[in-house]
Design a protein around this motif. Structure first.
Motif, PDB file in Angstrom:
ATOM      1  N   UNK A  76     -30.093   1.523 -34.480  1.00 19.34           N
ATOM      2  CA  UNK A  76     -28.770   0.919 -34.343  1.00 19.34           C
ATOM      3  C   UNK A  76     -28.903  -0.548 -33.954  1.00 19.34           C
ATOM      4  N   UNK A  77     -29.812  -0.836 -33.005  1.00 21.59           N
ATOM      5  CA  UNK A  77     -29.980  -2.213 -32.570  1.00 21.59           C
ATOM      6  C   UNK A  77     -30.439  -3.126 -33.690  1.00 21.59           C
ATOM      7  N   UNK A  78     -31.412  -2.691 -34.481  1.00 22.87           N
ATOM      8  CA  UNK A  78     -31.959  -3.540 -35.541  1.00 22.87           C
ATOM      9  C   UNK A  78     -30.972  -3.687 -36.692  1.00 22.87           C
ATOM     10  N   UNK A  79     -30.404  -2.578 -37.168  1.00 26.55           N
ATOM     11  CA  UNK A  79     -29.517  -2.646 -38.336  1.00 26.55           C
ATOM     12  C   UNK A  79     -28.225  -3.383 -37.996  1.00 26.55           C
ATOM     13  N   UNK A  80     -27.632  -3.077 -36.837  1.00 26.33           N
ATOM     14  CA  UNK A  80     -26.406  -3.770 -36.446  1.00 26.33           C
ATOM     15  C   UNK A  80     -26.656  -5.261 -36.257  1.00 26.33           C
TER      16      UNK A  80
ATOM     17  N   UNK B  46     -13.590  -1.077 -31.656  1.00 29.95           N
ATOM     18  CA  UNK B  46     -14.642  -0.181 -32.146  1.00 29.95           C
ATOM     19  C   UNK B  46     -14.281   1.272 -31.869  1.00 29.95           C
ATOM     20  N   UNK B  47     -13.687   1.538 -30.702  1.00 33.54           N
ATOM     21  CA  UNK B  47     -13.286   2.907 -30.379  1.00 33.54           C
ATOM     22  C   UNK B  47     -12.250   3.409 -31.382  1.00 33.54           C
ATOM     23  N   UNK B  48     -11.304   2.542 -31.758  1.00 35.72           N
ATOM     24  CA  UNK B  48     -10.308   2.928 -32.765  1.00 35.72           C
ATOM     25  C   UNK B  48     -10.985   3.236 -34.095  1.00 35.72           C
ATOM     26  N   UNK B  49     -11.980   2.430 -34.491  1.00 37.87           N
ATOM     27  CA  UNK B  49     -12.714   2.700 -35.724  1.00 37.87           C
ATOM     28  C   UNK B  49     -13.410   4.054 -35.670  1.00 37.87           C
ATOM     29  N   UNK B  50     -14.018   4.363 -34.518  1.00 40.83           N
ATOM     30  CA  UNK B  50     -14.708   5.646 -34.382  1.00 40.83           C
ATOM     31  C   UNK B  50     -13.731   6.810 -34.497  1.00 40.83           C
ATOM     32  N   UNK B  51     -12.550   6.637 -33.915  1.00 40.29           N
ATOM     33  CA  UNK B  51     -11.562   7.718 -33.939  1.00 40.29           C
ATOM     34  C   UNK B  51     -10.983   7.901 -35.340  1.00 40.29           C
ATOM     35  N   UNK B  52     -10.709   6.796 -36.048  1.00 46.43           N
ATOM     36  CA  UNK B  52     -10.078   6.879 -37.357  1.00 46.43           C
ATOM     37  C   UNK B  52     -11.027   7.363 -38.443  1.00 46.43           C
ATOM     38  N   UNK B  53     -12.273   6.882 -38.433  1.00 42.11           N
ATOM     39  CA  UNK B  53     -13.195   7.153 -39.534  1.00 42.11           C
ATOM     40  C   UNK B  53     -14.310   8.123 -39.175  1.00 42.11           C
ATOM     41  N   UNK B  54     -14.314   8.611 -37.945  1.00 45.94           N
ATOM     42  CA  UNK B  54     -15.338   9.580 -37.561  1.00 45.94           C
ATOM     43  C   UNK B  54     -16.577   8.909 -37.005  1.00 45.94           C
ATOM     44  N   UNK B  55     -17.387   9.705 -36.309  1.00 43.42           N
ATOM     45  CA  UNK B  55     -18.583   9.175 -35.654  1.00 43.42           C
ATOM     46  C   UNK B  55     -19.773   9.240 -36.607  1.00 43.42           C
TER      47      UNK B  55
ATOM     48  N   UNK C  75     -23.054   7.643 -38.406  1.00 41.67           N
ATOM     49  CA  UNK C  75     -24.087   6.718 -37.970  1.00 41.67           C
ATOM     50  C   UNK C  75     -24.003   5.390 -38.710  1.00 41.67           C
ATOM     51  N   UNK C  76     -23.757   5.434 -40.022  1.00 37.33           N
ATOM     52  CA  UNK C  76     -23.629   4.201 -40.799  1.00 37.33           C
ATOM     53  C   UNK C  76     -22.430   3.384 -40.340  1.00 37.33           C
ATOM     54  N   UNK C  77     -21.326   4.064 -39.988  1.00 34.37           N
ATOM     55  CA  UNK C  77     -20.145   3.353 -39.505  1.00 34.37           C
ATOM     56  C   UNK C  77     -20.426   2.667 -38.179  1.00 34.37           C
ATOM     57  N   UNK C  78     -21.265   3.283 -37.341  1.00 31.53           N
ATOM     58  CA  UNK C  78     -21.628   2.644 -36.079  1.00 31.53           C
ATOM     59  C   UNK C  78     -22.380   1.349 -36.340  1.00 31.53           C
ATOM     60  N   UNK C  79     -23.303   1.376 -37.320  1.00 31.37           N
ATOM     61  CA  UNK C  79     -24.021   0.153 -37.677  1.00 31.37           C
ATOM     62  C   UNK C  79     -23.043  -0.953 -38.057  1.00 31.37           C
ATOM     63  N   UNK C  80     -22.141  -0.639 -38.976  1.00 30.18           N
ATOM     64  CA  UNK C  80     -21.224  -1.637 -39.508  1.00 30.18           C
ATOM     65  C   UNK C  80     -20.243  -2.098 -38.433  1.00 30.18           C
TER      66      UNK C  80
ATOM     67  N   UNK D 136     -23.147  11.992 -33.600  1.00 27.41           N
ATOM     68  CA  UNK D 136     -22.670  13.354 -33.449  1.00 27.41           C
ATOM     69  C   UNK D 136     -23.806  14.291 -33.034  1.00 27.41           C
ATOM     70  N   UNK D 137     -23.473  15.240 -32.168  1.00 24.03           N
ATOM     71  CA  UNK D 137     -24.424  16.274 -31.764  1.00 24.03           C
ATOM     72  C   UNK D 137     -24.754  17.162 -32.978  1.00 24.03           C
ATOM     73  N   UNK D 138     -25.984  17.706 -33.058  1.00 19.53           N
ATOM     74  CA  UNK D 138     -27.034  17.679 -32.031  1.00 19.53           C
ATOM     75  C   UNK D 138     -27.883  16.422 -32.020  1.00 19.53           C
ATOM     76  N   UNK D 139     -27.674  15.504 -32.988  1.00 20.60           N
ATOM     77  CA  UNK D 139     -28.392  14.243 -32.946  1.00 20.60           C
ATOM     78  C   UNK D 139     -27.934  13.453 -31.729  1.00 20.60           C
ATOM     79  N   UNK D 140     -28.823  12.663 -31.157  1.00 18.83           N
ATOM     80  CA  UNK D 140     -28.472  11.972 -29.927  1.00 18.83           C
ATOM     81  C   UNK D 140     -29.140  10.615 -29.884  1.00 18.83           C
ATOM     82  N   UNK D 141     -28.673   9.789 -28.973  1.00 20.25           N
ATOM     83  CA  UNK D 141     -29.280   8.496 -28.682  1.00 20.25           C
ATOM     84  C   UNK D 141     -29.552   8.442 -27.184  1.00 20.25           C
ATOM     85  N   UNK D 142     -30.146   7.356 -26.737  1.00 15.97           N
ATOM     86  CA  UNK D 142     -30.453   7.241 -25.315  1.00 15.97           C
ATOM     87  C   UNK D 142     -29.182   7.228 -24.480  1.00 15.97           C
ATOM     88  N   UNK D 143     -28.115   6.627 -25.004  1.00 18.23           N
ATOM     89  CA  UNK D 143     -26.851   6.635 -24.282  1.00 18.23           C
ATOM     90  C   UNK D 143     -26.289   8.032 -24.123  1.00 18.23           C
ATOM     91  N   UNK D 144     -26.384   8.851 -25.178  1.00 17.45           N
ATOM     92  CA  UNK D 144     -25.929  10.228 -25.081  1.00 17.45           C
ATOM     93  C   UNK D 144     -26.755  11.037 -24.101  1.00 17.45           C
TER      94      UNK D 144
END
Length: 312
Positions: free
Chosen positions: A117-121, A163-172, A174-179, A258-266
């Motif tokens: 996420x850090x590199x692609x974003x 960003x929170x609105x984007x996550x809620x409208x378009x779903x969590x 991974x590619x959307x998080x990058x963008x 999304x679970x079960x995939x996770x990141x350090x924040x999760x």
């Protein structure tokens, strides 16, 4: 007399030795050193930055390799080992979580996702920010004023709720998080690149290109952007940790991957819920997150010092 003897005798001829030394010095002076060779030599003298490179390389390699070779999957539960403490028995060296999933492989997956996420974003940020700032600075006039007023307007928007609105409208996704993260993080680099471009567009090589009939787009691509590489590299190393922390914050709120995939924040969010009874679930992923952020910060400081022309 053979060739070696003649060569040895020639070195003893008066004046020949000094001439050879002068030729060697002249050859070395002609070769010189490039900007990146000089920067790498200065970076190697920075022990903190060099150690951070090694540590970050080890973590990255482990995040890539371990999930493929470890005997447990990141989503594989074991109902008989729920909340097992770290132990070498059964290779649960970081323990297990509430579902009995191995925490070590999950931490490695978390490092992989957070670094990705850090590199692609950050790459998304660079593409938008460098292009926007270079065009605004080189064009000048009303184009520059209009583009920078747009940046000022976007600065006034609350980005985290956006960003929170984007996550809620378009779903969590991974590619959307990058963008989403990259699309709201480009404003700072756009301002930096615009300021540098304003100083570069009056340089002699730019005026020579204009006089030669080179188009504006080609000048920006061939002359302006390559001269911004140094500051862009430093910005990348300082932006990646902030993006990782931003993603960790979203995952902590439950808006990350999304679970079960996770990141350090999760993982930090899961560990914070059981801190008193199972502190290892918080301490281990939080330690990896802190180490990664510190490594990028030390590398960024080292690159800034190595590429600073005032210190040469």
């Amino acid at each position: 007399m053979n060739g070696d003897a003649r060569h040895t005798w020639a070195n003893w001829v008066p004046g020949r030795g000094a001439a050879r030394k002068a030729e060697a010095l002249a050859a070395g002076a002609v070769q010189g050193r490039s900007l990146w060779q000089d920067a790498w030599g200065r970076l190697r003298c920075n022990r903190a930055a060099l150690a951070s490179l090694w540590v970050l390389g080890v973590i990255t390699l482990a995040a890539i390799v371990v999930p493929w070779v470890w005997p447990y999957g990141y989503a594989q539960p074991d109902w008989n080992l729920m909340y097992a403490a770290p132990t070498w028995a059964g290779w649960h060296i970081f323990g297990t979580d509430a579902l009995g999933r191995d925490l070590f492989v999950r931490v490695m997956w978390g490092c992989r996702i957070s670094l990705m996420v850090g590199v692609v974003a950050t790459l998304v940020t660079l593409v938008i920010g460098v292009t926007w700032g270079a065009v605004a600075g080189f064009a000048g006039g009303w184009v520059d004023s209009l583009m920078m007023r747009i940046v000022d307007i976007l600065y006034s928007l609350p980005f985290i709720p956006f960003v929170i609105v984007l996550m809620v409208l378009f779903g969590r996704d991974l590619f959307l998080i990058f963008v989403a993260i990259g699309a709201v993080s480009w404003l700072d680099i756009a301002r930096i690149v615009r300021g540098q471009t304003l100083s570069l567009r009056k340089r002699e090589f730019v005026e020579a290109a204009l006089a030669s009939g080179v188009g504006n787009a080609a000048i920006v691509r061939r002359h302006i952007v390559p001269n911004l590489i140094g500051i862009v590299v430093v910005y990348v190393t300082l932006t990646i940790p902030s993006v990782i922390l931003f993603e960790a914050f979203l995952s902590f709120l439950g808006l990350g991957v999304q679970a079960p995939l996770t990141s350090l924040g999760g993982l930090v969010s899961d560990g914070a819920a059981v801190l008193q009874s199972h502190p290892y679930m918080l301490i281990i992923p939080a330690s990896f997150l802190a180490v990664i952020v510190y490594c990028f910060n030390f590398i960024g400081d080292g690159l800034r010092d190595a590429l600073d022309p005032k210190d040469r």
